[in-house]
Design a protein around this motif. Structure first.
Motif, PDB file in Angstrom:
ATOM      1  N   CYS A  20       5.305  -5.777  -5.315  1.00  0.00           N
ATOM      2  CA  CYS A  20       6.244  -5.936  -4.207  1.00  0.00           C
ATOM      3  C   CYS A  20       7.633  -6.016  -4.813  1.00  0.00           C
ATOM      4  CB  CYS A  20       5.922  -7.172  -3.401  1.00  0.00           C
ATOM      5  SG  CYS A  20       7.101  -7.516  -2.076  1.00  0.00           S
ATOM      6  N   TRP A  34       1.601 -13.503  -0.749  1.00  0.00           N
ATOM      7  CA  TRP A  34       0.821 -12.346  -0.331  1.00  0.00           C
ATOM      8  C   TRP A  34      -0.106 -12.787   0.802  1.00  0.00           C
ATOM      9  CZ3 TRP A  34       1.458  -7.361  -1.777  1.00  0.00           C
ATOM     10  CH2 TRP A  34       2.144  -7.104  -2.957  1.00  0.00           C
ATOM     11  N   ARG A  36      -2.929 -11.003   3.902  1.00  0.00           N
ATOM     12  CA  ARG A  36      -3.689  -9.796   4.230  1.00  0.00           C
ATOM     13  C   ARG A  36      -4.211  -9.885   5.653  1.00  0.00           C
ATOM     14  NH1 ARG A  36      -8.943 -10.670   0.209  1.00  0.00           N
ATOM     15  NH2 ARG A  36      -9.860 -12.454   1.329  1.00  0.00           N
ATOM     16  N   ARG A  43      -3.898 -12.420  10.389  1.00  0.00           N
ATOM     17  CA  ARG A  43      -3.324 -12.369   9.057  1.00  0.00           C
ATOM     18  C   ARG A  43      -3.651 -13.669   8.322  1.00  0.00           C
ATOM     19  NH1 ARG A  43       2.670 -10.007   8.444  1.00  0.00           N
ATOM     20  NH2 ARG A  43       1.564  -8.479   9.734  1.00  0.00           N
ATOM     21  N   TYR A  93       0.255  -7.710   2.667  1.00  0.00           N
ATOM     22  CA  TYR A  93       1.685  -7.851   2.895  1.00  0.00           C
ATOM     23  C   TYR A  93       2.279  -8.837   1.891  1.00  0.00           C
ATOM     24  CZ  TYR A  93       0.586  -5.889   7.496  1.00  0.00           C
ATOM     25  OH  TYR A  93       0.153  -5.085   8.520  1.00  0.00           O
ATOM     26  N   TRP A 110       9.329  -9.980   5.340  1.00  0.00           N
ATOM     27  CA  TRP A 110       8.032  -9.344   5.144  1.00  0.00           C
ATOM     28  C   TRP A 110       8.181  -7.894   4.733  1.00  0.00           C
ATOM     29  CZ3 TRP A 110       3.315 -11.843   5.793  1.00  0.00           C
ATOM     30  CH2 TRP A 110       3.408 -13.162   6.276  1.00  0.00           C
ATOM     31  N   GLN A 112       6.233  -4.019   4.301  1.00  0.00           N
ATOM     32  CA  GLN A 112       5.577  -3.169   5.294  1.00  0.00           C
ATOM     33  C   GLN A 112       4.070  -3.129   5.151  1.00  0.00           C
ATOM     34  OE1 GLN A 112       6.514  -2.148   2.446  1.00  0.00           O
ATOM     35  NE2 GLN A 112       5.174  -0.479   1.816  1.00  0.00           N
ATOM     36  N   GLY A 113       3.529  -3.638   4.074  1.00  0.00           N
ATOM     37  CA  GLY A 113       2.091  -3.650   3.890  1.00  0.00           C
ATOM     38  C   GLY A 113       1.579  -2.472   3.092  1.00  0.00           C
TER      39      GLY A 113
END
Length: 120
Positions: A20, A34, A36, A43, A93, A110, A112-113
């Motif tokens: 990231c 992090w 997910r 999430r 993310y 955040w 964008q994943g």
């Protein structure tokens, strides 16, 4: 701005390293995390690291298999995931915040994943 990368399709037992990259000059002052999100699920927290990198936290399901680290000179945080399982499949993310904790509400910024898919 946060840009996550490194996801992909991997067989169970394999490894991935997520990265990231952050823009700006204040990366070193933020707690990084992090999270997910799997299809149909909320999430969830995966890992966090303090601004200096001195302390980390991992959710129980990834402990012993994953490591979070950061390089403040490169404005980058990493999530190394080993022994991947199909249940690790999710969009991952990265996030930045000013308070320590596992709640997504503590993180203000955040990425964008990036998709991680683990096949059995």
């Amino acid at each position: 701005q946060l840009q996550a990368s490194g996801g992909g399709l991997v067989q169970a037992g394999g490894s991935l390293r997520l990265s990231c990259a952050a823009s700006g000059r204040t990366f070193g002052s933020y707690i990084m995390g992090w999270f997910r999100q799997a299809p149909g699920k909320e999430r969830e927290f995966v890992a966090a690291i303090t601004s200096s990198g001195a302390a980390t936290s991992l959710t129980d399901s990834v402990k012993g298999r994953s490591t979070i680290s950061r390089d403040n000179a490169k404005n980058t945080v990493y999530l190394q995931m080993n022994s991947l399982k199909p249940e690790d499949t999710a969009v991952y993310y990265c996030a930045a915040g000013g308070r320590w904790g596992t709640s997504s509400r503590l993180y203000n910024y955040w990425g964008q994943g990036t998709q991680v898919t683990v096949s059995s």
